[in-house]
Design a protein around this motif. Structure first.
Motif, PDB file in Angstrom:
ATOM      1  N   THR A 138      47.856  41.372  37.787  1.00 55.68           N
ATOM      2  CA  THR A 138      47.745  39.906  37.284  1.00 55.68           C
ATOM      3  C   THR A 138      46.272  39.576  36.905  1.00 55.68           C
ATOM      4  O   THR A 138      45.441  40.060  37.585  1.00 55.68           O
ATOM      5  CB  THR A 138      48.056  39.012  38.158  1.00 55.68           C
ATOM      6  OG1 THR A 138      48.769  37.920  37.556  1.00 55.68           O
ATOM      7  CG2 THR A 138      47.559  38.455  39.603  1.00 55.68           C
ATOM      8  N   GLU A 139      46.327  38.581  36.029  1.00 54.62           N
ATOM      9  CA  GLU A 139      44.929  38.100  35.304  1.00 54.62           C
ATOM     10  C   GLU A 139      44.194  37.160  36.157  1.00 54.62           C
ATOM     11  O   GLU A 139      44.822  36.222  37.079  1.00 54.62           O
ATOM     12  CB  GLU A 139      44.994  37.600  33.999  1.00 54.62           C
ATOM     13  CG  GLU A 139      43.894  37.187  33.469  1.00 54.62           C
ATOM     14  CD  GLU A 139      44.078  37.015  31.696  1.00 54.62           C
ATOM     15  OE1 GLU A 139      44.862  37.446  31.369  1.00 54.62           O
ATOM     16  OE2 GLU A 139      42.828  36.382  31.294  1.00 54.62           O
ATOM     17  N   GLU A 173      42.480  38.131  44.007  1.00 52.42           N
ATOM     18  CA  GLU A 173      42.051  39.359  44.620  1.00 52.42           C
ATOM     19  C   GLU A 173      42.814  39.411  45.896  1.00 52.42           C
ATOM     20  O   GLU A 173      43.197  40.584  46.352  1.00 52.42           O
ATOM     21  CB  GLU A 173      40.540  39.292  45.117  1.00 52.42           C
ATOM     22  CG  GLU A 173      40.117  40.645  45.770  1.00 52.42           C
ATOM     23  CD  GLU A 173      38.660  40.854  45.838  1.00 52.42           C
ATOM     24  OE1 GLU A 173      38.073  39.697  45.833  1.00 52.42           O
ATOM     25  OE2 GLU A 173      38.158  41.497  46.636  1.00 52.42           O
ATOM     26  N   GLU A 174      43.278  38.326  46.572  1.00 51.67           N
ATOM     27  CA  GLU A 174      43.956  38.351  47.848  1.00 51.67           C
ATOM     28  C   GLU A 174      45.503  39.183  47.344  1.00 51.67           C
ATOM     29  O   GLU A 174      46.115  39.894  48.108  1.00 51.67           O
ATOM     30  CB  GLU A 174      44.147  37.215  48.512  1.00 51.67           C
ATOM     31  CG  GLU A 174      44.744  36.978  49.940  1.00 51.67           C
ATOM     32  CD  GLU A 174      44.944  35.513  49.986  1.00 51.67           C
ATOM     33  OE1 GLU A 174      43.873  34.766  49.920  1.00 51.67           O
ATOM     34  OE2 GLU A 174      45.979  34.955  50.672  1.00 51.67           O
ATOM     35  N   TYR A 175      45.958  38.516  46.285  1.00 52.43           N
ATOM     36  CA  TYR A 175      47.589  38.796  46.175  1.00 52.43           C
ATOM     37  C   TYR A 175      47.504  40.247  45.120  1.00 52.43           C
ATOM     38  O   TYR A 175      48.572  40.907  45.253  1.00 52.43           O
ATOM     39  CB  TYR A 175      48.218  37.744  45.230  1.00 52.43           C
ATOM     40  CG  TYR A 175      48.476  36.383  46.202  1.00 52.43           C
ATOM     41  CD1 TYR A 175      49.564  36.356  46.973  1.00 52.43           C
ATOM     42  CD2 TYR A 175      47.590  35.466  46.329  1.00 52.43           C
ATOM     43  CE1 TYR A 175      50.173  35.437  47.578  1.00 52.43           C
ATOM     44  CE2 TYR A 175      48.025  34.536  47.309  1.00 52.43           C
ATOM     45  CZ  TYR A 175      49.007  34.232  47.720  1.00 52.43           C
ATOM     46  OH  TYR A 175      49.413  33.485  48.717  1.00 52.43           O
ATOM     47  N   ALA A 176      46.527  40.447  44.272  1.00 47.56           N
ATOM     48  CA  ALA A 176      46.870  41.326  43.169  1.00 47.56           C
ATOM     49  C   ALA A 176      46.794  42.769  43.984  1.00 47.56           C
ATOM     50  O   ALA A 176      45.838  42.945  44.693  1.00 47.56           O
ATOM     51  CB  ALA A 176      46.061  41.180  42.085  1.00 47.56           C
ATOM     52  N   ASP A 177      47.216  43.737  43.367  1.00 51.44           N
ATOM     53  CA  ASP A 177      46.822  45.043  43.387  1.00 51.44           C
ATOM     54  C   ASP A 177      46.012  45.764  42.452  1.00 51.44           C
ATOM     55  O   ASP A 177      45.070  46.636  42.835  1.00 51.44           O
ATOM     56  CB  ASP A 177      48.332  46.003  43.596  1.00 51.44           C
ATOM     57  CG  ASP A 177      49.094  45.635  44.515  1.00 51.44           C
ATOM     58  OD1 ASP A 177      48.891  45.802  45.921  1.00 51.44           O
ATOM     59  OD2 ASP A 177      50.339  45.257  44.352  1.00 51.44           O
ATOM     60  N   ILE A 178      46.052  45.235  41.289  1.00 54.16           N
ATOM     61  CA  ILE A 178      45.136  45.563  40.173  1.00 54.16           C
ATOM     62  C   ILE A 178      44.921  43.985  39.709  1.00 54.16           C
ATOM     63  O   ILE A 178      45.507  43.198  39.312  1.00 54.16           O
ATOM     64  CB  ILE A 178      45.572  46.445  39.094  1.00 54.16           C
ATOM     65  CG1 ILE A 178      45.735  47.906  39.824  1.00 54.16           C
ATOM     66  CG2 ILE A 178      44.500  46.307  37.869  1.00 54.16           C
ATOM     67  CD1 ILE A 178      46.208  48.567  38.639  1.00 54.16           C
ATOM     68  N   ILE A 179      43.561  43.784  39.595  1.00 51.46           N
ATOM     69  CA  ILE A 179      42.884  42.481  39.005  1.00 51.46           C
ATOM     70  C   ILE A 179      42.781  42.764  37.547  1.00 51.46           C
ATOM     71  O   ILE A 179      41.945  43.608  37.126  1.00 51.46           O
ATOM     72  CB  ILE A 179      41.567  41.953  39.507  1.00 51.46           C
ATOM     73  CG1 ILE A 179      41.833  41.880  41.253  1.00 51.46           C
ATOM     74  CG2 ILE A 179      41.126  40.731  39.153  1.00 51.46           C
ATOM     75  CD1 ILE A 179      40.464  42.075  41.913  1.00 51.46           C
ATOM     76  N   GLN A 180      43.356  41.862  36.679  1.00 46.71           N
ATOM     77  CA  GLN A 180      43.211  41.938  35.438  1.00 46.71           C
ATOM     78  C   GLN A 180      42.108  40.977  34.623  1.00 46.71           C
ATOM     79  O   GLN A 180      42.145  39.947  35.073  1.00 46.71           O
ATOM     80  CB  GLN A 180      44.598  41.820  34.502  1.00 46.71           C
ATOM     81  CG  GLN A 180      44.384  41.883  33.089  1.00 46.71           C
ATOM     82  CD  GLN A 180      45.926  41.802  32.559  1.00 46.71           C
ATOM     83  OE1 GLN A 180      46.689  42.380  33.064  1.00 46.71           O
ATOM     84  NE2 GLN A 180      46.149  40.891  31.403  1.00 46.71           N
ATOM     85  N   ILE A 181      41.140  41.517  33.863  1.00 50.59           N
ATOM     86  CA  ILE A 181      40.291  40.658  33.150  1.00 50.59           C
ATOM     87  C   ILE A 181      40.893  40.768  31.565  1.00 50.59           C
ATOM     88  O   ILE A 181      40.646  41.842  31.042  1.00 50.59           O
ATOM     89  CB  ILE A 181      38.667  41.041  33.173  1.00 50.59           C
ATOM     90  CG1 ILE A 181      38.544  40.963  34.815  1.00 50.59           C
ATOM     91  CG2 ILE A 181      37.943  40.335  32.392  1.00 50.59           C
ATOM     92  CD1 ILE A 181      37.132  40.911  35.346  1.00 50.59           C
ATOM     93  N   ARG A 196      31.380  39.472  39.704  1.00 49.86           N
ATOM     94  CA  ARG A 196      32.238  39.183  40.659  1.00 49.86           C
ATOM     95  C   ARG A 196      33.464  40.202  40.949  1.00 49.86           C
ATOM     96  O   ARG A 196      33.419  40.765  41.974  1.00 49.86           O
ATOM     97  CB  ARG A 196      33.070  37.801  40.429  1.00 49.86           C
ATOM     98  CG  ARG A 196      34.042  37.513  41.566  1.00 49.86           C
ATOM     99  CD  ARG A 196      33.312  37.348  43.001  1.00 49.86           C
ATOM    100  NE  ARG A 196      34.504  36.973  43.970  1.00 49.86           N
ATOM    101  CZ  ARG A 196      35.341  38.148  44.507  1.00 49.86           C
ATOM    102  NH1 ARG A 196      34.911  39.308  44.452  1.00 49.86           N
ATOM    103  NH2 ARG A 196      36.060  37.662  45.526  1.00 49.86           N
ATOM    104  N   ALA A 197      33.936  40.815  39.768  1.00 51.18           N
ATOM    105  CA  ALA A 197      34.688  41.818  39.977  1.00 51.18           C
ATOM    106  C   ALA A 197      34.129  43.139  40.620  1.00 51.18           C
ATOM    107  O   ALA A 197      34.745  43.838  41.001  1.00 51.18           O
ATOM    108  CB  ALA A 197      35.350  42.200  38.439  1.00 51.18           C
ATOM    109  N   GLY A 198      32.671  43.177  40.166  1.00 50.97           N
ATOM    110  CA  GLY A 198      32.235  44.494  40.749  1.00 50.97           C
ATOM    111  C   GLY A 198      31.970  44.433  42.615  1.00 50.97           C
ATOM    112  O   GLY A 198      31.791  45.333  42.909  1.00 50.97           O
ATOM    113  N   LYS A 199      32.115  43.332  42.921  1.00 50.28           N
ATOM    114  CA  LYS A 199      32.264  43.028  44.396  1.00 50.28           C
ATOM    115  C   LYS A 199      33.776  42.916  44.964  1.00 50.28           C
ATOM    116  O   LYS A 199      33.828  43.220  46.126  1.00 50.28           O
ATOM    117  CB  LYS A 199      31.595  41.720  44.797  1.00 50.28           C
ATOM    118  CG  LYS A 199      30.175  41.492  44.439  1.00 50.28           C
ATOM    119  CD  LYS A 199      29.080  42.302  45.267  1.00 50.28           C
ATOM    120  CE  LYS A 199      27.949  42.351  44.683  1.00 50.28           C
ATOM    121  NZ  LYS A 199      27.403  43.663  44.367  1.00 50.28           N
ATOM    122  N   ALA A 200      34.561  43.005  43.995  1.00 48.53           N
ATOM    123  CA  ALA A 200      36.010  43.082  44.615  1.00 48.53           C
ATOM    124  C   ALA A 200      36.492  44.187  45.096  1.00 48.53           C
ATOM    125  O   ALA A 200      35.867  45.295  44.787  1.00 48.53           O
ATOM    126  CB  ALA A 200      37.059  42.818  43.438  1.00 48.53           C
TER     127      ALA A 200
END
Ligand code: PEP
Ligand code: MN
Length: 339
Positions: A163-164, A175-183, A196-200
């Protein structure tokens, strides 16, 4: 620059190379490989004197990296990156099918579509909870409620979910809910979001900006990797051109270019490229043949009632047919080294 260690280099030798790099004011980024470790030298302004590192114990070679992007580059890592999400592997040669609606509209809608796509053979479920819409008057997504529905879909079907994330404010939540974070395409060069995604602690699917060159896209991925997250999946979703027979133009040639330049997996979203249902299946077939590692396809059981992107959403039975075709096409190329 890349410092390549001997196969039998010890941890102490690797650590002292890292210290030597950092003592010179650069950043060291160890990249463990299949049979040896390499250490990227980052944040250098201008050329680095290779001889300093060549003399250190355990160092095999020092390789200049000619591209502006480093961590994403094949020069730095020869083997393909394979990303594991639950039982799903992305980047290992088999086509990953990700499917679901554009937006999560209700629990019933999401579970109905998830049931259909799972039966057809999808490996992951997609659905937006925070939607980037051109008009502020259009449906903006269910927000956290949508994320909770995605968690329910995962629980009921076992499918991981993508999800985005749209902004910094909601990053922790997504980040808590997604298995993959979409940008998404509109945020490809949102550098604070990339950092921030670099720290995910979850893999990130980075869509290509609708007017971005491949170099700009890879540099955006570099931001995420430089931040410490090496699990990046690239997604080609069409670029803006002069045509009006489709919403965007799918840049199919991006796949061989990216696969040559980078070790990161690349998937294709034919739905946002086409913007219309009748082109999604042909573009998916082509994406499979060109060597994409996966497809992300919008599917809706009632596209005429969809709150976004109904016109480009496949009917569940069309998606089922597509899965059969994709399997047949990817079987044709199995074991093809140059693919
Ligand atoms: C999406 O996948 O939901 C989406 C909005 O895609 P893009 O960012 O490619 O437009
Ligand atoms: Mn959409």
């Amino acid at each position: 620059m890349l410092v390549v260690m001997e196969k039998d280099a010890t941890k102490e030798q690797i650590d002292s190379v890292i210290t030597a790099i950092e003592n010179r004011g650069y950043t060291a980024r160890p990249i463990p490989g299949g049979d040896r470790t390499a250490i990227g030298v980052l944040r250098n302004k201008g050329a680095v004197d290779a001889s300093v590192f060549l003399g250190l114990p355990g160092v095999k070679d020092v390789v200049p990296v000619t591209k502006a992007y480093k961590l994403v580059s094949r020069e730095v890592q020869k083997e393909d990156t394979v990303i594991r999400v639950g039982d799903v592997l992305i980047g290992n040669g088999h086509m990953v099918m990700i499917a679901g609606p554009c937006a999560i509209e209700s629990e019933t809608q999401a579970l109905t579509i998830a049931g259909h796509v799972k039966k057809a053979g999808a490996h992951m479920f997609r659905g937006g909870a925070f939607k980037p819409r051109t008009s502020p008057y259009s449906f903006q997504g269910l927000g956290e409620e949508g994320l909770k529905i995605l968690a329910k879909v995962r629980q009921e079907t076992g499918l991981p979910v993508i999800t985005e994330v749209m902004d910094m404010e909601t990053f922790d939540l997504v980040e808590e809910y997604a298995d993959i974070i979409q940008i998404g395409t509109r945020n490809m060069q949102n550098f604070s979001l990339l950092r921030r995604a670099g720290k995910a602690r979850k893999p990130v699917c980075l869509k290509r900006g609708m007017a971005a060159t491949i170099d700009e896209w890879l540099m955006a991925a570099e931001y995420i990797m430089e931040g410490g997250n090496s699990e990046v999946i690239l997604c080609e979703r069409g670029v803006r051109t002069f045509v009006n027979h489709s919403r965007n133009t799918l840049d199919i040639s991006a796949v061989p270019v990216v696969r040559k330049e980078s070790h990161l997996p690349i998937i294709i979203d034919p739905s946002h490229a086409a913007g219309r249902r009748d082109q999604v299946i042909p573009l998916s077939r082509a994406s499979t043949a060109v060597g994409a590692h996966g497809l992300m396809v919008e599917v809706h059981h009632e596209p005429d009632k969809a709150m976004s992107d109904g016109a480009q959403s496949l009917y569940p039975e069309q998606f089922a047919g597509l899965c059969v075709q994709v399997r047949a096409i990817s079987d044709l190329f199995k074991g093809d080294e140059g693919f």
